[in-house]
Design an enzyme around this catalytic site. Structure first.
Site, PDB file in Angstrom:
ATOM      1  N   LYS A 116      -1.504   9.523 -14.454  1.00 14.87           N
ATOM      2  CA  LYS A 116      -0.295  10.281 -13.501  1.00 14.87           C
ATOM      3  C   LYS A 116       0.045  11.599 -13.791  1.00 14.87           C
ATOM      4  CE  LYS A 116       1.413   5.662 -11.897  1.00 14.87           C
ATOM      5  NZ  LYS A 116       0.293   4.919 -12.389  1.00 14.87           N
ATOM      6  N   LYS A 158       7.427   5.648 -17.907  1.00 14.27           N
ATOM      7  CA  LYS A 158       6.565   5.117 -16.771  1.00 14.27           C
ATOM      8  C   LYS A 158       5.288   5.194 -17.522  1.00 14.27           C
ATOM      9  CE  LYS A 158       6.697   5.794 -12.485  1.00 14.27           C
ATOM     10  NZ  LYS A 158       7.092   6.274 -11.030  1.00 14.27           N
ATOM     11  N   GLY A 164       0.675  -1.246  -9.408  1.00 14.48           N
ATOM     12  CA  GLY A 164       1.238  -2.324  -9.049  1.00 14.48           C
ATOM     13  C   GLY A 164       2.491  -2.583  -9.339  1.00 14.48           C
ATOM     14  N   HIS A 208      10.996   5.314  -0.418  1.00 14.19           N
ATOM     15  CA  HIS A 208       9.700   5.226  -0.922  1.00 14.19           C
ATOM     16  C   HIS A 208       8.967   5.716   0.353  1.00 14.19           C
ATOM     17  CE1 HIS A 208       6.127   3.562  -3.377  1.00 14.19           C
ATOM     18  NE2 HIS A 208       5.687   3.967  -2.232  1.00 14.19           N
ATOM     19  N   LYS A 237       6.080  -3.900  -3.096  1.00 16.51           N
ATOM     20  CA  LYS A 237       6.684  -3.705  -1.720  1.00 16.51           C
ATOM     21  C   LYS A 237       6.667  -5.279  -1.099  1.00 16.51           C
ATOM     22  CE  LYS A 237       4.189   0.513  -2.016  1.00 16.51           C
ATOM     23  NZ  LYS A 237       2.945   1.172  -1.542  1.00 16.51           N
ATOM     24  N   GLU A 288       2.494   9.635  -7.095  1.00 17.46           N
ATOM     25  CA  GLU A 288       1.016   9.251  -7.465  1.00 17.46           C
ATOM     26  C   GLU A 288       0.179   9.110  -6.430  1.00 17.46           C
ATOM     27  OE1 GLU A 288       1.197   4.404  -7.932  1.00 17.46           O
ATOM     28  OE2 GLU A 288       2.753   5.375  -9.109  1.00 17.46           O
ATOM     29  N   ASN A 290      -2.931   6.524  -4.754  1.00 19.05           N
ATOM     30  CA  ASN A 290      -3.618   5.188  -4.714  1.00 19.05           C
ATOM     31  C   ASN A 290      -4.971   5.604  -4.160  1.00 19.05           C
ATOM     32  OD1 ASN A 290      -1.560   3.443  -6.059  1.00 19.05           O
ATOM     33  ND2 ASN A 290      -0.489   3.580  -4.161  1.00 19.05           N
ATOM     34  N   ARG A 292      -7.529   3.978  -3.154  1.00 18.00           N
ATOM     35  CA  ARG A 292      -7.987   2.733  -2.741  1.00 18.00           C
ATOM     36  C   ARG A 292      -7.371   2.219  -1.385  1.00 18.00           C
ATOM     37  NH1 ARG A 292      -3.724  -0.476  -3.100  1.00 18.00           N
ATOM     38  NH2 ARG A 292      -2.363  -0.014  -5.003  1.00 18.00           N
ATOM     39  N   ARG A 338       4.965  -8.868   3.929  1.00 15.08           N
ATOM     40  CA  ARG A 338       3.969  -9.490   3.194  1.00 15.08           C
ATOM     41  C   ARG A 338       4.821 -11.036   3.056  1.00 15.08           C
ATOM     42  NH1 ARG A 338       2.186  -5.546  -1.488  1.00 15.08           N
ATOM     43  NH2 ARG A 338       2.142  -3.802  -0.360  1.00 15.08           N
TER      44      ARG A 338
END
Length: 446
Positions: A116, A158, A164, A208, A237, A288, A290, A292, A338
């Site tokens: 990061k 951090k 995750g 976010h 999340k 940051e 991600n 993927r 979710r």
């Protein structure tokens, strides 16, 4: 074009990827641990191969076993899904070294942006605003103390290579620094193989906001809108939506420009996400990358009628994207909930056997990504995500109502799930009004 794809993952993401592969005429190989031997989603693939015992270190995190399964089945490519090995540059390199196609950004890019602090330097060079703090890792607790005395508390410690939601520690006062620093370093060593930490100033009342992008090898970078992911617990999340009710058209174009600059600087090819925060005074900060497929990618797919997995497979096969930015249309509003195998009050895991299952009826405006089956078991060894319910409407109110109705029709008996928690959130007046931050759960439900 890829002919046979091994999916190095488990659960609903396997069923999600195989769906696109069938439409593209690509054969698929699923892998499974002993705990997942009878899992229903395995039948969605053309082949399924055992890779070891239930312990993920010996199966889904076992690079040699996964690459061996690809070679045994004559697969020519590997898709990592999300979680497990999906952001491990060493795995991407091992796949390439074995003569297989890696579906994702190059291992070189992945290794760089796994830091990061590297990404913070990158953002600085691209003139993209990022959260104020240290540019490089801090070496000892005293550096945190010095920073706190200069800039004040609270602050966030951090992990440089965390992910995750792990390795994010809030420090409220100087007397907490030593213990929190040691804890963060310990988590980093155990979970990510690195204890390096850096400091961020706390962004007050943040939302976010993240940008989904796909970029090919030919200079094409397409942005698929922003996602609002502020409804979280323990930095993870729960509910995501697109577009964000708080992002204006001008701000969206500004965020798109930031994303394009970052993608160019990273030399990134594939699908990815730039995550950031919006402060209460309306400033946007990069946080940051991600590297993927995101769990919440389906929200952007529903909103823009784009298959992100298809984009990944085309890019990995050396093809240009089949569309351009001007072809992207955001239609209405999409919201995802979710569903976890967790207690809806404490969010503690709830593994066990599903004795009864009823799914809502899907269609153009409702999608359920899952790997569920009645009389099947939810093992205790892995992430407890069971399903994602995604609803689309002509506007946010309609999408929210669709989602509420779908969750009310969704029944899973035998284990505890977060369905009731999702309904409480969706029914809260502040959520209905779009008036919330990342602290919504703590402030609204204690």
């Amino acid at each position: 074009m890829i002919k046979k794809l091994l999916i190095a993952n488990r659960g609903e993401v396997v069923a999600r990827i195989t769906r696109t592969c069938r439409e593209m005429g690509i054969k698929t190989v699923a892998v499974f641990s002993e705990a997942d031997r009878d899992a229903a989603y395995l039948s969605t693939a053309d082949e399924a191969v055992s890779i070891g015992p239930a312990n993920p270190l010996l199966s889904y995190l076992n690079m040699d076993a996964i690459i061996g399964a690809a070679q045994t089945t004559n697969a020519d490519a590997v898709h990592p899904g999300y979680g497990f090995l999906s952001e491990r540059a060493i795995f991407a390199q091992a796949v390439s070294d074995a003569g297989l196609t890696w579906v994702g950004p190059s291992s070189t890019v992945m290794k760089r942006i796994s830091s990061k602090c590297y990404c913070r330097h990158l953002a600085d060079s691209a003139d993209v605003p990022f959260i104020p703090g240290t540019m490089d890792p801090v070496n000892d607790p005293q550096e945190v103390v010095v920073f706190g005395r200069k800039h004040g508390y609270p602050l966030l410690l951090k992990l440089d290579k965390g992910g995750g939601g792990k390795g994010i520690e809030r420090v409220d006062s100087e007397d907490q620094v030593e213990a929190i620093f040691q804890r963060a370093c310990s988590i980093g060593n155990m979970a990510f193989g690195s204890s390096a930490c850096y400091i961020e100033q706390l962004v007050h009342q943040p939302r976010h906001i993240e940008i989904q992008f796909v970029a090919d090898d030919y200079g094409n970078c397409v942005l698929l809108g922003e996602r609002e992911c502020s409804i979280q617990r323990r930095h993870q999340k729960i509910i995501e939506e697109a577009p964000s009710v708080i992002v204006t058209d001008d701000e969206r174009q500004m965020l798109f420009e930031y994303a394009r600059r970052m993608v160019r600087k990273m030399e990134y090819h594939g699908a990815g996400t730039l995550e950031g925060l919006r402060s209460e005074d309306g400033n946007y900060y990069f946080m940051e990358v991600n590297a993927r497929l995101q769990v919440e990618h389906g929200v952007s797919e529903m909103l823009t009628d784009t298959d992100i997995v298809k984009c990944q497979l085309e890019i990995a096969s050396g093809q240009p994207l089949h569309f351009r930015q001007e072809d992207v249309r955001m239609r209405g509003h999409a919201i995802e909930a979710r569903i976890y195998a967790e207690d809806p009050e404490t969010f503690l895991p709830s593994p066990g056997k599903i004795v009864e299952l009823q799914l809502p009826e899907t269609g153009t405006n409702l999608r359920v990504d899952h790997a569920l089956q009645a009389n099947s078991s939810v093992p205790p060894y892995y992430d407890p995500l069971l399903a994602k319910v995604i609803a689309r409407g002509q506007n946010r109110t309609e999408a929210r109502n669709h989602l509420i109705n779908a969750l009310r029709e969704f029944r899973i008996e035998g284990i505890k799930t977060t369905i009731t928690a999702n309904l409480k959130i969706l029914g809260h007046p502040k959520f209905e009004q779009g008036d919330f931050t990342t602290a919504f759960l703590e402030e609204s439900f204690g």
